[in-house]
Design an enzyme around this catalytic site. Structure first.
Site, PDB file in Angstrom:
ATOM      1  N   GLY A 115      24.704  11.355  84.745  1.00  0.00           N
ATOM      2  CA  GLY A 115      25.496  12.061  85.921  1.00  0.00           C
ATOM      3  C   GLY A 115      26.971  12.049  86.026  1.00  0.00           C
ATOM      4  O   GLY A 115      27.472  11.157  85.431  1.00  0.00           O
ATOM      5  N   PRO A 131      30.808  11.283  87.435  1.00  0.00           N
ATOM      6  CA  PRO A 131      31.309  10.214  88.152  1.00  0.00           C
ATOM      7  C   PRO A 131      31.344  10.365  89.733  1.00  0.00           C
ATOM      8  O   PRO A 131      31.388  11.640  89.971  1.00  0.00           O
ATOM      9  CB  PRO A 131      32.884  10.238  87.764  1.00  0.00           C
ATOM     10  CG  PRO A 131      33.005  11.078  86.673  1.00  0.00           C
ATOM     11  CD  PRO A 131      31.909  11.891  86.305  1.00  0.00           C
ATOM     12  N   GLY A 132      31.094   9.300  90.198  1.00  0.00           N
ATOM     13  CA  GLY A 132      31.039   9.256  91.858  1.00  0.00           C
ATOM     14  C   GLY A 132      29.852   9.385  92.556  1.00  0.00           C
ATOM     15  O   GLY A 132      29.791   9.710  93.530  1.00  0.00           O
ATOM     16  N   GLY A 179      27.308   7.669  92.305  1.00  0.00           N
ATOM     17  CA  GLY A 179      26.303   6.481  92.978  1.00  0.00           C
ATOM     18  C   GLY A 179      25.524   5.907  91.662  1.00  0.00           C
ATOM     19  O   GLY A 179      24.639   5.135  92.385  1.00  0.00           O
ATOM     20  N   LYS A 180      25.870   5.996  90.643  1.00  0.00           N
ATOM     21  CA  LYS A 180      24.817   5.419  89.750  1.00  0.00           C
ATOM     22  C   LYS A 180      24.912   3.794  89.544  1.00  0.00           C
ATOM     23  O   LYS A 180      23.820   3.260  89.876  1.00  0.00           O
ATOM     24  CB  LYS A 180      25.281   5.761  88.187  1.00  0.00           C
ATOM     25  CG  LYS A 180      25.301   7.307  87.874  1.00  0.00           C
ATOM     26  CD  LYS A 180      25.704   7.804  86.576  1.00  0.00           C
ATOM     27  CE  LYS A 180      26.968   7.489  86.247  1.00  0.00           C
ATOM     28  NZ  LYS A 180      28.055   8.267  86.925  1.00  0.00           N
ATOM     29  N   SER A 204      23.702  32.018  82.438  1.00  0.00           N
ATOM     30  CA  SER A 204      22.877  32.752  83.683  1.00  0.00           C
ATOM     31  C   SER A 204      23.638  33.898  84.212  1.00  0.00           C
ATOM     32  O   SER A 204      23.300  34.381  85.204  1.00  0.00           O
ATOM     33  CB  SER A 204      22.680  31.587  84.863  1.00  0.00           C
ATOM     34  OG  SER A 204      24.114  31.040  85.083  1.00  0.00           O
ATOM     35  N   LYS A 210      23.328  26.417  93.073  1.00  0.00           N
ATOM     36  CA  LYS A 210      23.867  27.956  93.240  1.00  0.00           C
ATOM     37  C   LYS A 210      23.378  28.538  94.393  1.00  0.00           C
ATOM     38  O   LYS A 210      24.096  29.238  95.282  1.00  0.00           O
ATOM     39  CB  LYS A 210      23.084  28.828  92.194  1.00  0.00           C
ATOM     40  CG  LYS A 210      23.615  28.503  90.693  1.00  0.00           C
ATOM     41  CD  LYS A 210      22.739  29.097  89.586  1.00  0.00           C
ATOM     42  CE  LYS A 210      23.356  28.973  88.210  1.00  0.00           C
ATOM     43  NZ  LYS A 210      22.549  29.570  87.127  1.00  0.00           N
TER      44      LYS A 210
END
Length: 772
Positions: free
Chosen positions: A354, A356-357, A359-360, A677, A720
């Protein structure tokens, strides 16, 4: 040439070198004065005077730094090298002595007195020559630098002076001795001195040879070494020197015995300890062997922590530390449940992917805390050397294990939670491919016998719970990606960010900035504006920085204005943080012809996208603007072709593509846009412009279109939908195949929205356009 002949010549100082008459050799010249002297010689009669410096370290010599006697030489060749120096071929002609010395800006000019050899009785000279040749032959027999061929080149020389000079040039004599021979004009004396020096040199060489043989002989006497070693032990015991090597060996032996290492490793440790005992303590190998034994002793071989398999406890910790991220929490709880049933499970290999930031890294720490395991982290960002993973061979100086083994030593258990941070940032170069080395680490079928180049023995990593983090899965090699279970962290929604800010970030920053609970209050409307207008990110790092900034400003207000409490509202936010940095799309105020609202997914969440279509008289030209990517341009082409094929049913002039120019534009042209999309949004805006039927302002839509009008599924429906809700849209048209994703959307958002699943564009137009 007469004995008193005097010539004016340029002077070339020599460092650590002396040229005898009749010698021919190459010189490398780089000093400015020396180059000028050479060029001056080449311009005249190629004659130059070569004189040795008294000290070779002096860069810019003066008259006092040079010997008086030198050699008049002929410059035979001069070649400029790529590094700016000159390679010169010179031939010594005869001896000379400086009479006068003149230092000009360009070069040194000297008046040189030519010196001829002074001869004595021919019989005496002949006898000395024979003696010199005999001594030289003996010298060659003990010398390792000269061969028999050297003797053959000088044996036929008949001139005694020339013979002395050539032999002197072959000897490894001190510079002062060679200069003395050069200054000796009397040939008899020169021969006598040279005989003396050769004799001395030969004695030195013989002595060196004897010493070498003696050392070799003593080295072969291993029994003598053993005896001396035993004597040393006895002396150390008598002196009470337990800190010496004897004490070290005893300590290492005790630690090897107490270590729970496998028997095969213990045998190797004993073998290395025996080598350590025999190698002298001053030897570099002694410290290498000791370090290796220390690593074997300090590594965890069987020690492990007991897992806390209480699922309720783990769930409570994960929920306390992190809001949202349900899929990751679900996977960890599944792992605990299976381990509870089987009591033996190989550690899973998860990859949290995912932006950055989100919470990995902190999530991995929470997992370790939840299951009561040690946590260890290594950063793989910028790792290019395979040895960083597998370790260095012990033959290299400074060798050490790879980061995996280092991490295991730090964890002190064989079942830690091991975080491989930034696994997508590894690169490969001439030092190997570290990602290939990671294949063995992350393969559950192989990592039970992981091999580190330094440890050399196999090490069991099967009980380790590996968790990798990555920002971009595209840069991870496919074989490595195949070994990991990918869990995507798409980012936080606005609602999740509000909750995280209230429950975690605000209390944390209030404490870190010296405020007390209750001294700062951030209203909900201000927090929402802070998230929407001052940050645009998938994670919450930027939001935490803005909250920290508000805490600092509140602290200043409390101190300077003597206030007890600071309440921040939406209106006050702008005065504290300045003008808003970002904007977000809003719903149209009224129904528009040729303008439809699409829903977009970005790395920072969702956003709305207005698509405008203009129709003018022309020749059927289709123009696409707004910095659209290839996929979006193809969607526009597909929508255009579909409308042409359905012109009659849509009540559109069938010849519009011949007499009308169509311009499709997506505002904010400086921002690149791409994705699959936007198909139905472009088609709806086109039909609206061609039929002059307005598009409902409260409708937002997302979905890809085919040439037959089918609506295909898309990704990021949750993000979305939240962006549509934020923009005031009340109706969302979406692909029918995406109905399964509605369960991910918060109930509070679903209550305010109407979702219309569609399979065909006809259904889209029915709900999106005003009128029939």
């Amino acid at each position: 040439m007469s004995e008193k002949s005097i010539t004016q010549l340029p002077l070339l100082p020599l460092r650590g070198l002396l040229v005898f008459p009749t010698m021919v050799l190459h010189l490398d010249v780089g000093r400015k004065h020396s180059i000028e002297a050479l060029e001056k010689a080449m311009m005249e009669d190629n004659k130059i005077f070569l004189v040795a410096q008294k000290e070779s370290s002096i860069e810019e010599p003066t008259e006092s730094d040079l010997f008086e006697f030198g050699t008049i030489a002929n410059v035979k060749q001069m070649l400029k090298l790529p590094n700016g120096t000159f390679r010169v071929l010179v031939e010594g002609i005869e001896r000379g002595k400086i009479n006068t010395f003149t230092a000009t800006e360009e070069a040194f000019i000297v008046e040189v007195e030519h010196l001829s050899d002074v001869h004595a009785e021919s019989n005496q000279e002949a006898a000395l020559m024979r003696s010199l040749l005999d001594q030289f032959e003996r010298y060659i027999q003990v010398s390792t630098k000269l061969t028999k061929e050297t003797y053959n080149t000088v044996v036929d020389i008949e001139q005694p002076g020339r013979l002395a000079d050539i032999i002197a040039s072959h000897l490894t004599l001190k510079m002062s001795i060679k200069q003395e021979i050069l200054e000796t004009v009397d040939v008899n004396k020169r021969l006598q001195n040279l005989i003396y020096y050769i004799s001395n040199e030969r004695e030195v060489l013989n002595l060196e040879k004897k010493i070498g043989q003696r050392v070799k002989k003593s080295m072969e006497k291993t029994q003598k070494e053993y005896y001396l070693r035993e004597q040393m032990k006895a002396i150390q015991n008598e002196l009470g020197d337990k800190d010496g090597k004897t004490g070290d060996v005893a300590e290492l032996k005790r630690r090897i015995n107490e270590s729970p290492m496998p028997d095969r490793v213990r045998q190797i440790a004993y073998k290395e300890l025996d080598r350590f005992e025999k190698v002298p303590q001053t030897s570099g190998e002694s410290s290498v062997i000791r370090n290796y034994i220390e690593w074997l002793v300090n590594l965890p071989w069987t020690e492990q922590t007991e897992d806390n398999l209480d699922i309720d406890h783990a769930e409570e910790i994960l929920d306390t530390d992190h809001y949202g991220l349900e899929k990751v929490k679900e996977r960890v709880l599944e792992y605990l449940a299976v381990q509870h049933l089987t009591q033996s499970l190989k550690g899973p290999i998860l990859c949290l992917a995912g932006p950055p930031g989100v919470g990995k890294t902190s999530l991995a720490q929470s997992i370790a805390r939840a299951i009561n395991r040690k946590f260890v982290r290594i950063s793989l960002g910028g790792v290019r050397d395979e040895a960083e993973i597998r370790g260095h061979r012990r033959t290299y100086i400074g060798a050490m294990p790879g980061r995996i083994i280092q991490g295991m030593k730090k964890a002190e258990t064989i079942n830690p939670v091991f975080l491989l941070d930034e696994i997508d940032k590894m690169a490969n170069d001439f030092r190997g491919d570290p990602s290939a080395a990671m294949l063995e680490v992350l393969d559950p079928e192989q990592n039970s016998t992981f091999s580190d180049h330094y440890i050399e023995e196999t090490y069991d990593l099967s009980k380790v719970m590996f968790i990798a983090t990555a920002n971009n899965l595209q840069t991870i090699p496919r074989p490595l990606l195949d070994r990991m279970e990918i869990i995507s962290l798409a980012g936080y929604t606005e609602l999740e960010k509000q909750h995280i800010a209230k429950e975690h970030l605000l209390p944390k920053q209030i404490e870190e900035n010296g405020l007390k609970k209750g001294q700062l209050q951030l209203r909900d409307d201000a927090l929402l504006k802070l998230i929407r207008r001052y940050t645009r990110e998938a994670g919450v790092r930027g939001l935490e920085r803005q909250i920290a900034s508000l805490c600092r400003k509140a602290a200043k207000i409390i101190i300077s204005e003597d206030k007890k409490k600071v309440i921040i509202t939406e209106k006050q936010l702008e005065s504290l943080l300045g003008k808003p940095i970002f904007r977000y799309g809003m719903m149209e105020e009224e129904d528009q012809v040729g303008a439809a609202t699409g829903l977009a997914y970005t790395s920072a969440g969702g956003d709305t996208l207005s698509i405008e279509v203009s129709i003018v008289d022309g020749k059927g030209k289709l123009t696409l603007t707004g910095k659209l990517g290839d996929v979006m341009q193809e969607s526009a082409q597909a929508a255009f072709s579909y409308i042409r094929s359905r012109a009659d049913k849509l009540a559109i002039d069938p010849d519009f593509y011949q007499n009308k120019d169509v311009h499709i534009h997506v505002p904010e042209g400086a921002t690149p846009k791409d994705g699959p999309s936007a198909g139905i949004t472009i088609a709806t805006a086109l039909v609206s412009a061609l039929t002059e039927r307005p598009v409902r302002k409260e409708v937002g839509m997302t979905g890809e279109i085919t040439l037959r009008g089918r609506v295909l599924p898309i990704g990021g429906l949750k993000e979305k939908t939240l962006s549509a809700h934020r923009a005031g849209i009340t109706t969302i048209i979406m692909p029918k195949e995406n109905e399964k994703d509605l369960e991910d959307i918060p109930e509070s958002v679903k209550e305010d929205l109407t979702f219309i699943p569609v399979e065909h564009l006809d259904k889209v137009l029915e709900h999106a356009l005003v009128g029939e």
